[in-house]
Motif scaffolding. Structure first.
Motif, PDB file in Angstrom:
ATOM      1  N   ILE A  86       0.841  -1.211   0.000  1.00  0.00           N
ATOM      2  CA  ILE A  86       0.000   0.000   0.000  1.00  0.00           C
ATOM      3  C   ILE A  86       0.870   1.253   0.000  1.00  0.00           C
ATOM      4  CG2 ILE A  86      -1.597   1.365   1.409  1.00  0.00           C
ATOM      5  CD1 ILE A  86      -2.943  -1.285   2.163  1.00  0.00           C
ATOM      6  N   THR A  87       1.873   1.280   0.868  1.00  0.00           N
ATOM      7  CA  THR A  87       2.722   2.476   0.913  1.00  0.00           C
ATOM      8  C   THR A  87       3.550   2.631  -0.352  1.00  0.00           C
ATOM      9  OG1 THR A  87       4.382   1.251   2.169  1.00  0.00           O
ATOM     10  CG2 THR A  87       2.846   2.597   3.416  1.00  0.00           C
ATOM     11  N   ALA A  88       3.956   1.532  -0.959  1.00  0.00           N
ATOM     12  CA  ALA A  88       4.713   1.615  -2.213  1.00  0.00           C
ATOM     13  C   ALA A  88       3.847   2.158  -3.349  1.00  0.00           C
ATOM     14  CB  ALA A  88       5.276   0.251  -2.582  1.00  0.00           C
ATOM     15  N   GLN A  89       2.568   1.841  -3.339  1.00  0.00           N
ATOM     16  CA  GLN A  89       1.673   2.326  -4.389  1.00  0.00           C
ATOM     17  C   GLN A  89       1.434   3.832  -4.295  1.00  0.00           C
ATOM     18  OE1 GLN A  89       0.410   0.572  -7.007  1.00  0.00           O
ATOM     19  NE2 GLN A  89       1.755  -1.048  -6.264  1.00  0.00           N
ATOM     20  N   PHE A  90       1.554   4.369  -3.093  1.00  0.00           N
ATOM     21  CA  PHE A  90       1.243   5.787  -2.887  1.00  0.00           C
ATOM     22  C   PHE A  90       2.470   6.630  -2.556  1.00  0.00           C
ATOM     23  CE2 PHE A  90      -2.859   3.741  -1.841  1.00  0.00           C
ATOM     24  CZ  PHE A  90      -3.639   4.383  -2.789  1.00  0.00           C
ATOM     25  N   THR A  91       3.648   6.226  -3.007  1.00  0.00           N
ATOM     26  CA  THR A  91       4.855   6.986  -2.669  1.00  0.00           C
ATOM     27  C   THR A  91       4.863   8.373  -3.306  1.00  0.00           C
ATOM     28  OG1 THR A  91       6.037   5.890  -4.469  1.00  0.00           O
ATOM     29  CG2 THR A  91       6.343   5.007  -2.247  1.00  0.00           C
ATOM     30  N   ASP A  92       4.384   8.505  -4.513  1.00  0.00           N
ATOM     31  CA  ASP A  92       4.415   9.790  -5.210  1.00  0.00           C
ATOM     32  C   ASP A  92       3.039  10.439  -5.303  1.00  0.00           C
ATOM     33  OD1 ASP A  92       7.154   9.499  -5.673  1.00  0.00           O
ATOM     34  OD2 ASP A  92       6.807   8.312  -7.480  1.00  0.00           O
ATOM     35  N   THR A  93       2.139  10.082  -4.442  1.00  0.00           N
ATOM     36  CA  THR A  93       0.784  10.617  -4.524  1.00  0.00           C
ATOM     37  C   THR A  93       0.717  12.056  -4.021  1.00  0.00           C
ATOM     38  OG1 THR A  93      -1.524  10.201  -4.057  1.00  0.00           O
ATOM     39  CG2 THR A  93       0.006   9.821  -2.265  1.00  0.00           C
ATOM     40  N   THR A  94      -0.193  12.796  -4.588  1.00  0.00           N
ATOM     41  CA  THR A  94      -0.487  14.142  -4.091  1.00  0.00           C
ATOM     42  C   THR A  94      -1.887  14.168  -3.477  1.00  0.00           C
ATOM     43  OG1 THR A  94      -1.295  14.787  -6.276  1.00  0.00           O
ATOM     44  CG2 THR A  94       1.023  15.235  -5.766  1.00  0.00           C
ATOM     45  N   LEU A  95      -2.494  13.000  -3.377  1.00  0.00           N
ATOM     46  CA  LEU A  95      -3.847  12.890  -2.840  1.00  0.00           C
ATOM     47  C   LEU A  95      -3.885  13.162  -1.334  1.00  0.00           C
ATOM     48  CD1 LEU A  95      -6.776  12.156  -3.525  1.00  0.00           C
ATOM     49  CD2 LEU A  95      -6.194   9.764  -3.068  1.00  0.00           C
ATOM     50  N   PHE A  96      -2.852  12.721  -0.617  1.00  0.00           N
ATOM     51  CA  PHE A  96      -2.773  12.928   0.833  1.00  0.00           C
ATOM     52  C   PHE A  96      -1.320  13.097   1.233  1.00  0.00           C
ATOM     53  CE2 PHE A  96      -2.833   8.368   0.077  1.00  0.00           C
ATOM     54  CZ  PHE A  96      -1.739   7.931   0.798  1.00  0.00           C
ATOM     55  N   ASN A  97      -1.101  13.540   2.452  1.00  0.00           N
ATOM     56  CA  ASN A  97       0.244  13.733   2.981  1.00  0.00           C
ATOM     57  C   ASN A  97       0.779  12.391   3.471  1.00  0.00           C
ATOM     58  OD1 ASN A  97       2.476  14.294   4.699  1.00  0.00           O
ATOM     59  ND2 ASN A  97       1.772  16.400   4.910  1.00  0.00           N
ATOM     60  N   GLY A  98       1.801  11.889   2.817  1.00  0.00           N
ATOM     61  CA  GLY A  98       2.365  10.581   3.148  1.00  0.00           C
ATOM     62  C   GLY A  98       3.022  10.536   4.512  1.00  0.00           C
ATOM     63  N   ARG A  99       3.599  11.645   4.935  1.00  0.00           N
ATOM     64  CA  ARG A  99       4.256  11.682   6.236  1.00  0.00           C
ATOM     65  C   ARG A  99       3.223  11.575   7.365  1.00  0.00           C
ATOM     66  NH1 ARG A  99       9.801  14.027   7.438  1.00  0.00           N
ATOM     67  NH2 ARG A  99      10.166  13.706   5.247  1.00  0.00           N
ATOM     68  N   VAL A 100       2.124  12.283   7.219  1.00  0.00           N
ATOM     69  CA  VAL A 100       1.050  12.188   8.219  1.00  0.00           C
ATOM     70  C   VAL A 100       0.466  10.779   8.211  1.00  0.00           C
ATOM     71  CG1 VAL A 100      -1.235  13.051   8.874  1.00  0.00           C
ATOM     72  CG2 VAL A 100       0.522  14.652   8.119  1.00  0.00           C
ATOM     73  N   PHE A 101       0.309  10.200   7.023  1.00  0.00           N
ATOM     74  CA  PHE A 101      -0.167   8.821   6.903  1.00  0.00           C
ATOM     75  C   PHE A 101       0.744   7.882   7.687  1.00  0.00           C
ATOM     76  CE2 PHE A 101       0.079   4.669   4.878  1.00  0.00           C
ATOM     77  CZ  PHE A 101      -1.249   4.288   4.817  1.00  0.00           C
ATOM     78  N   GLY A 102       2.051   8.004   7.504  1.00  0.00           N
ATOM     79  CA  GLY A 102       3.008   7.124   8.167  1.00  0.00           C
ATOM     80  C   GLY A 102       3.001   7.266   9.675  1.00  0.00           C
TER      81      GLY A 102
END
Length: 144
Positions: A86-102
């Motif tokens: 899941i995290t690999a699929q959304f590494t370059d996403t602009t849909l949400f903040n990946g750091r907050v997700f993590g």
């Protein structure tokens, strides 16, 4: 699903949701709507993964202790691999903040795990199955 399973799920899910909401508020303050959405998505992923795992392991526990352990290990491995995918699929996403997700995912996993430990430490379970009341069997000579 037995009443014990529902109780365990509720006692773990409620604090995890509270931590996830708190992370969502912090994420919204830090990076706006994308932070809040990242926190909400992390909360959803962690909650669904752990609820499924708890239900599956609970059912395996009714079969045997060996099945319980194997099921727990397999569900853990599946959760880790799924989270990596899941995290690999959304590494370059602009849909949400990946750091907050993590950070939210880590906080929710730690909260769920801590509440699971707390619940199981307070639960009184037999470590050894109590012996059944069976009639006394005499030896062939007639002495006991």
């Amino acid at each position: 699903m037995q009443a014990d399973d529902v109780r365990v799920l509720r006692q773990s899910a409620v604090p995890t949701v509270a931590v996830g909401v708190l992370c969502g508020v912090v994420g919204a303050l830090v990076s706006g709507g994308k932070g809040a959405f990242g926190a909400a998505l992390a909360l959803l992923v962690v909650t669904v993964f752990f609820m499924i795992s708890t239900v599956v392991v609970g059912r395996a526990a009714r079969i045997s202790p060996q099945t319980l352990m194997a099921t727990a290990m397999v569900t853990y491995l599946v959760k880790v691999v799924a989270l990596v995918v899941i995290t690999a699929q959304f590494t370059d996403t602009t849909l949400f903040n990946g750091r907050v997700f993590g950070f939210t995912a880590i906080a929710c996993v730690l909260t769920w795990s801590a509440t699971q430990v707390r619940v199981w430490m307070r639960t009184k379970m037999f470590y050894v199955e109590p012996a059944s009341q069976s009639p006394v069997v005499r030896d062939p000579v007639g002495k006991l």
